[in-house]
Design an enzyme around this catalytic site. Structure first.
Site, PDB file in Angstrom:
ATOM      1  N   PRO A  89       0.028  -1.222  -0.098  1.00 41.40           N
ATOM      2  CA  PRO A  89      -0.159   0.190   0.144  1.00 41.40           C
ATOM      3  C   PRO A  89       1.279   0.895   0.159  1.00 41.40           C
ATOM      4  O   PRO A  89       0.610   2.363  -0.348  1.00 41.40           O
ATOM      5  CB  PRO A  89      -0.487  -0.640   0.879  1.00 41.40           C
ATOM      6  N   GLU A 122       1.323  -7.562   8.471  1.00 46.59           N
ATOM      7  CA  GLU A 122       1.052  -6.400   8.107  1.00 46.59           C
ATOM      8  C   GLU A 122       2.051  -5.548   7.219  1.00 46.59           C
ATOM      9  O   GLU A 122       1.874  -4.497   6.856  1.00 46.59           O
ATOM     10  CB  GLU A 122       1.835  -6.027  10.022  1.00 46.59           C
ATOM     11  N   ARG A 160      -1.452  -8.743 -21.575  1.00 50.93           N
ATOM     12  CA  ARG A 160      -1.907  -8.555 -22.311  1.00 50.93           C
ATOM     13  C   ARG A 160      -1.365  -7.208 -22.983  1.00 50.93           C
ATOM     14  O   ARG A 160      -1.981  -7.620 -24.864  1.00 50.93           O
ATOM     15  CB  ARG A 160      -3.665  -7.137 -22.030  1.00 50.93           C
ATOM     16  N   ASP A 175      -7.133  -0.864 -26.492  1.00 48.95           N
ATOM     17  CA  ASP A 175      -7.695  -0.276 -25.582  1.00 48.95           C
ATOM     18  C   ASP A 175      -8.030   1.091 -25.136  1.00 48.95           C
ATOM     19  O   ASP A 175      -6.760   1.745 -25.826  1.00 48.95           O
ATOM     20  CB  ASP A 175      -6.410  -1.069 -24.398  1.00 48.95           C
TER      21      ASP A 175
HETATM   22  C1  9D3 Z   1      -5.481  -2.969   7.774  1.00 52.98           C
HETATM   23  C2  9D3 Z   1      -3.483  -3.072   7.745  1.00 52.98           C
HETATM   24  N1  9D3 Z   1      -3.579  -1.699   7.783  1.00 52.98           N
HETATM   25  C3  9D3 Z   1      -2.561  -1.253   9.164  1.00 52.98           C
HETATM   26  C4  9D3 Z   1      -2.519   0.596   8.576  1.00 52.98           C
HETATM   27  C5  9D3 Z   1      -2.039  -1.711   6.973  1.00 52.98           C
HETATM   28  C6  9D3 Z   1      -1.532  -3.284   5.843  1.00 52.98           C
HETATM   29  C7  9D3 Z   1      -1.026  -4.068   5.668  1.00 52.98           C
HETATM   30  C8  9D3 Z   1      -0.776  -5.025   4.677  1.00 52.98           C
HETATM   31  C9  9D3 Z   1      -2.683  -1.880   4.962  1.00 52.98           C
HETATM   32  C10 9D3 Z   1      -2.608  -3.841   3.168  1.00 52.98           C
HETATM   33  C11 9D3 Z   1      -1.816  -4.816   4.519  1.00 52.98           C
HETATM   34  C12 9D3 Z   1      -2.324  -5.600   2.342  1.00 52.98           C
HETATM   35  N2  9D3 Z   1      -1.507  -4.905   1.464  1.00 52.98           N
HETATM   36  C13 9D3 Z   1      -0.919  -5.564   0.323  1.00 52.98           C
HETATM   37  O1  9D3 Z   1      -0.351  -6.218   0.221  1.00 52.98           O
HETATM   38  C14 9D3 Z   1      -1.118  -4.772  -1.407  1.00 52.98           C
HETATM   39  C15 9D3 Z   1      -2.137  -3.534  -1.489  1.00 52.98           C
HETATM   40  C16 9D3 Z   1      -3.047  -3.136  -0.858  1.00 52.98           C
HETATM   41  O2  9D3 Z   1      -3.462  -3.247   0.184  1.00 52.98           O
HETATM   42  N3  9D3 Z   1      -3.983  -1.885  -0.932  1.00 52.98           N
HETATM   43  C17 9D3 Z   1      -3.398  -1.524  -3.212  1.00 52.98           C
HETATM   44  N4  9D3 Z   1      -2.424  -2.431  -3.016  1.00 52.98           N
HETATM   45  C18 9D3 Z   1      -1.539  -3.319  -3.048  1.00 52.98           C
HETATM   46  S1  9D3 Z   1      -0.441  -3.846  -3.561  1.00 52.98           S
HETATM   47  C19 9D3 Z   1      -0.051  -4.926  -1.538  1.00 52.98           C
END
Ligand code: 9D3
Length: 251
Positions: A89, A122, A160, A175
């Site tokens: 994220p 996490e 793709r 596309d």
């Molecule tokens: C609810 C957990 N959060 C605590 C503040 C942090 C968090 C940790 C791990 C939020 C998401 C994740 C897992 N997400 C991914 O591995 C992930 C992801 C995403 O959550 N959103 C957009 N793209 C991606 S790419 C990998």
């Protein structure tokens, strides 16, 4: 050939992206290759532990640093010309143009590929990012449970773009997103559906008029739904006229 090495605790989940449609055919044709590396296979203890408690305390677990580092280095040995991308994220949001750049590199060199590192819990130990991660990518501003769906999205979207992956009638640059516009509406039989007919121009047989109508719809819908996409580009005089006609018809 584009090679994907996916580091994941859920290899079967990621492999399922190759079981359907375009990606399945691309895998059969040898346009892509998937290799999964399970960090659990690099755990040294009897319980094959892959997570541990965070330093500093708090809820949740973190993927175990030493185990993950071994897994990433094993992937690097198997795919020495690949970049390591950590799905997270905190990464930069993936867009079609960065995927095009990436697939262009592969098409040119025929040896580049991606090592896709999927986190669970996490996240992963920051030092693994420092030591081995080349890029950190997110697929959008929403919360997933791990990186696997992100990796699958990348595999689908990149496949793709490889020459030969799509059927002859379609092409990647037909596309709508590669033109930077949303797509026009589509219709098929029956000619009338619950009292709804189809735009008459589509039955005219006039292919110039049809192409103009589709372009006008694409411009109008992009203006109405995604004005941010239009702000980034300069419209030609003809596109400006088509958009004006659309707006006059839809006021
Ligand atoms: C609810 C957990 N959060 C605590 C503040 C942090 C968090 C940790 C791990 C939020 C998401 C994740 C897992 N997400 C991914 O591995 C992930 C992801 C995403 O959550 N959103 C957009 N793209 C991606 S790419 C990998």
């Amino acid at each position: 050939m584009m090679r994907f090495d996916i580091i994941t605790l859920f290899p079967e989940m990621v492999r399922s992206v190759t079981e359907y449609g375009v990606v399945s055919r691309a895998a059969e044709q040898g346009l892509i290759e998937l290799h999964c590396i399970n960090p659990r296979d690099y755990a040294m203890d009897n319980h094959r532990t892959v997570d541990d408690r965070p330093y500093g305390g708090g809820p949740g677990m973190v993927m175990k640093a030493d185990v993950l580092l071994s897994a990433v280095r094993a992937a690097r040995q198997q795919a020495s010309s690949s970049k390591v991308v950590y799905l997270s994220p905190q990464g930069q949001t993936v867009h079609q143009d960065m995927l095009k750049r990436m697939s262009g590199m592969v098409n040119a060199t025929d040896e580049a590929g991606l090592i896709l590192l999927c986190g669970r819990y996490e996240g992963i130990d920051e030092r693994v990012i420092q030591l081995e991660v080349d890029e950190e990518w997110s697929i959008g501003d929403y919360i997933l449970s791990g990186g696997e769906l992100g990796a699958m999205v990348l595999i689908d979207a990149l496949t793709r773009l490889l020459p030969g992956a799509l059927g002859h009638e379609q092409s990647a640059d037909q596309d709508s997103f590669s033109k930077g516009l949303l797509d026009c509406p589509h219709y098929t039989r029956p000619e009338e559906l619950e009292g709804l007919s189809i735009p008459t121009v589509l039955k005219s047989g006039d292919h110039v008029k049809i192409a103009q109508w589709r372009r006008m719809q694409a411009l109008g819908r992009t203006y109405a739904r995604r004005p941010d996409l239009l702000e980034k580009r300069e419209l030609s005089e003809q596109d400006k006229t088509l958009l004006e006609v659309f707006l006059r018809q839809h006021q």
